[in-house]
Design an enzyme around this catalytic site. Structure first.
Site, short mmCIF file in Angstrom:
data_model
loop_
_atom_site.label_atom_id
_atom_site.label_comp_id
_atom_site.label_asym_id
_atom_site.label_seq_id
_atom_site.Cartn_x
_atom_site.Cartn_y
_atom_site.Cartn_z
N LYS A 376 5.54 -1.11 37.72
CA LYS A 376 4.82 -2.19 37.04
C LYS A 376 3.72 -2.74 37.96
CE LYS A 376 8.24 -5.62 38.58
NZ LYS A 376 9.21 -6.64 38.18
N ARG A 470 17.40 -15.29 33.49
CA ARG A 470 16.11 -15.10 32.81
C ARG A 470 16.39 -14.35 31.52
NH1 ARG A 470 12.17 -12.65 37.39
NH2 ARG A 470 13.57 -10.89 36.93
N TYR A 602 -19.50 -21.09 52.54
CA TYR A 602 -19.42 -22.34 51.80
C TYR A 602 -18.93 -23.49 52.68
CZ TYR A 602 -19.99 -19.84 47.35
OH TYR A 602 -20.48 -19.09 46.31
N MET A 651 -15.33 -14.96 46.57
CA MET A 651 -14.79 -14.11 45.52
C MET A 651 -15.01 -12.63 45.83
SD MET A 651 -15.65 -14.03 41.42
CE MET A 651 -14.90 -15.63 41.10
#
Length: 711
Positions: A376, A470, A602, A651
């Protein structure tokens, strides 16, 4: 996988095969012995074209594909060559009176699609059609059924070729083949002849342990049998053509496997020369016959002596091929040393380490245990396609994913292993579960009834909640659990649980884990006592194997397969020699000189305390690299030395200080996870610095990073 390996044996035989094809068209031994010429050109030489088909299939066809780009590129390239060849041979068509035939337009269409506008060009449309048929057969129905369908096509073609005299006497079959021959002159084409060789080539490529040293004897024996059978067919005059034989298949199969023994440096020049020679030999055949014979008055030497004629054609063809190859090479722009896959940031996946981890975990399990690979979240960020298409060939046949869409993707990649969906799937998608043969986790009794109500036969595993709280049935829900075995559309194929505290060796946590294990095995007794077959049992956790490993079950292993622990502080009872499989790297794209007092990034989060060299890396938090590693909270490795991260991670980019590292330049490789010289940064180290766990760190990567497979 073998697609990028170098096989010098194949490259050398390409050249030999091209010479054999020239022999088919020039009959080199005809002046000396008709029988000898027949044996050479009708028994030995016919292996050449199937060899080319099988070679193309070897590098093109695979059950494991994520798109049709390779097929599209092959068809585009072959179509271009075919188009150029058609134009090149127009003068010869004019000379032969080709354009004076009756029904010109339909015949031109027929020839372009099947037979070629000149006799020997049939190979090109056959390659295009055969590749497309084989690719889609393997993709849709896997090799066994693809081979069966291709074999049926080959048998149909066989009776329209070497065995035509047999079917001609049967009226209904004669009508059938007459219909075929209205569309194509021969059954030796892309529909009946080529597909089976493309399929076999792909099968050899995808199959492990394909080499056999006895192929020398087998090839000799098969050729002897084919020799006798071909002479028999010729004697009784039942052949329409002589391209397709029963024994041609095993002969080319054994020959190709034999050639795979020979490895070495790639012979790209031989590939191109043999290709050009194949497509241009007929030109020189005509030139030798027409120009040399008529203008130079050398008919007795270059035409009447078939062997000299053959040698002249081969020589002229090779010269032309060398000239064309050199010309194309000079005109072709030189490729940059780097590839598009590594021009920014990328993940290196070490498949040898992955296989090592599989073998290590299997050895650690008891003999009756099996391994289920959890893939997964893009195989924990390692690339779902890259990892899963490697698992099946090395013997991992159980896979687990989180969602139905992940399972469908695996099926579309060509994965035929059992796929268990660990999470919730909407009952409205039951049809897809059935269609793609996915195994669904039953999360509770209400969900079980809803799934059965959809009316589709669904394979399922019952999940038992042993403390995670769960998904899953309670260990007290005996009647509800047993009900699953009696529903019409639910086939219970397994029962599993997920241990919530198996990662701890603390005494109280071990005691907590042992208690639900007992409850889980109590649940397993219920089907047995009711006279039902106990389905497969599996445990969902890598740490269950490391710390408990006492059951005869299927282990669902996730992070362990990829060679890492969740964190650097984790301790396990069973020590295993696992190796990390993924390594994160990026290229330096720019180096900035920052004067003392200058800032970077930044919020001016970094201010240089000295004149500094700052390297910019094209990777950021959108690539999965944690933003909270900004401002010196971590570092990368360049040239075997640590380069601290400065300023805030953006990013798409981050900056590192390389002031104290010599020889850093644009294009230098920065290692964010992995080893460089004596220094190493592991995934658990990065995760710990980011106040996270390895699972989260790795699963956030891959989405836009290129993946490079190393073996």
């Amino acid at each position: 996988m073998t697609k990028n390996e170098s096989y010098s044996g194949i490259d050398y035989f390409r050249f030999i095969a091209a010479l054999l094809i020239v022999a088919i068209h020039t009959s080199p031994l005809f002046s000396f012995s008709e029988t000898g010429n027949f044996i050479f050109t009708r028994i030995v030489a016919p292996v050449a074209v199937p060899f080319f088909f099988m070679t193309s299939g070897f590098f093109l066809i695979s059950r494991y594909t994520c798109n049709a780009e390779k097929l599209g590129a092959f068809i585009k390239k072959t179509t271009l060559i075919y188009g150029v060849a058609i134009l090149l041979y127009i003068p010869i068509n004019v000379y032969n009176g080709y354009f004076k035939m009756d029904n010109l337009l339909p015949n031109i269409i027929k020839d372009i699609v099947f037979d070629g506008t000149l006799y020997h060009l049939w190979y090109l449309p056959a390659s295009i059609i055969g590749a497309a048929i084989a690719w889609y057969l393997v993709k849709k129905v896997h090799y066994r059924k693809a081979f069966l369908i291709a074999s049926i096509l080959y048998i149909i073609g066989l009776f329209g070729d070497s065995y035509y005299g047999i079917v001609k006497s049967v009226s209904c079959l004669n009508v059938f083949y007459n219909l075929i021959f209205q569309l194509t002159d021969y059954t030796r084409n892309g529909i009946f002849f080529a597909p089976i060789f493309f399929v076999l080539g792909g099968y050899i490529s995808d199959s492990p342990n394909r080499y056999r040293k006895k192929n020398y004897i087998r090839i000799y024996s098969l050729f002897c049998l084919m020799f006798g059978k071909t002479l028999t067919l010729q004697h009784f005059d039942i052949q329409k053509h002589d391209s397709m034989y029963v024994l041609l298949l095993p002969s080319v199969w054994c020959l190709f496997n034999l050639l795979l023994h020979f490895r070495g440096k790639r012979r790209t020049g031989l590939r191109t020369i043999s290709l050009d020679q194949l497509y241009h030999s007929s030109v020189y055949d005509c030139c030798n016959t027409i120009v040399c014979a008529e203008l130079l008055h050398l008919q007795s030497l270059l035409v009447e002596n078939s062997l000299v004629h053959y040698i002249a054609v081969c020589f002229a063809s090779v010269v032309l091929a060398v000239v064309i190859t050199a010309l194309l090479s000079s005109l072709k722009p030189k490729k940059a040393k780097h590839t598009a896959d590594t021009d920014r940031a990328y993940l290196e996946i070490n498949l040898n380490n992955l296989e090592h981890n599989v073998n290590t975990l299997q050895k650690a399990m008891s003999p009756k245990c099996e391994l289920m690979a959890v893939v997964k979240a893009e195989a924990y960020g390692h690339g779902m396609y890259e990892v899963t298409t490697y698992f099946e060939p090395i013997g991992v046949f159980y896979l687990a994913v989180a969602t139905i869409d992940e399972g469908i993707r695996l099926r579309k990649y060509g994965i035929f292993s059992e796929i268990l969906i660990l999470g919730y799937t909407s009952p409205s998608r039951a049809k897809e579960l059935c269609k793609f043969e996915l195994t669904q986790t039953l999360i509770d009794y209400r969900y079980l009834l809803l799934l059965n109500k959809q009316g589709y036969d669904i394979k399922a595993h019952i999940k038992i909640d042993t403390g995670m709280h769960r998904l899953g049935f309670s260990t007290e829900d005996k009647d509800k659990i047993l009900a699953a075995f009696f529903l019409k559309h639910i086939k219970v194929a397994g029962i599993f649980t997920h241990l919530c505290a198996a990662d701890s060796l603390e005494e109280k946590e071990v005691a907590f884990t042992n208690k639900p294990i007992g409850s889980f095995y109590k649940v397993l007794d219920w089907p047995k006592s009711s006279g039902l077959n106990i389905p497969k049992v599996n445990i969902q956790t890598s740490y269950g194997l490391w710390n408990i490993q006492s059951w005869n079950v299927i282990y669902q292993s996730g992070v362990a397969l990829y060679g890492v622990l969740r964190s650097t502080n984790d301790k396990t009872k069973l020590e295993t020699d696992l190796r990390a499989c993924s390594f994160l790297k990026a290229k330096v794209v720019l180096i900035r000189k920052i004067k003392q007092g200058g800032s970077v990034g930044y919020s001016r989060a970094f201010t240089a305390t000295r004149d500094s060299l700052i390297a910019i890396l094209p990777i950021g938090y959108a690539d999965g690299f944690p933003r909270n590693l900004s401002c010196g909270n971590s570092y990368v490795l360049i040239g075997g030395r640590q380069a601290p991260i400065v300023g805030k991670i953006c990013m798409d980019q981050l900056a590192v200080d390389v002031t104290d590292i010599p020889n850093v330049k644009t294009g230098s490789i920065a290692t964010l996870i992995g080893k460089d010289g004596k220094e190493e940064i592991t995934a658990p180290m990065v995760a710990e610095s980011a106040e996270s766990i390895t699972n989260e760190l790795l699963s956030r990567m891959e989405h836009r990073l290129n993946i490079i497979r190393r073996a």
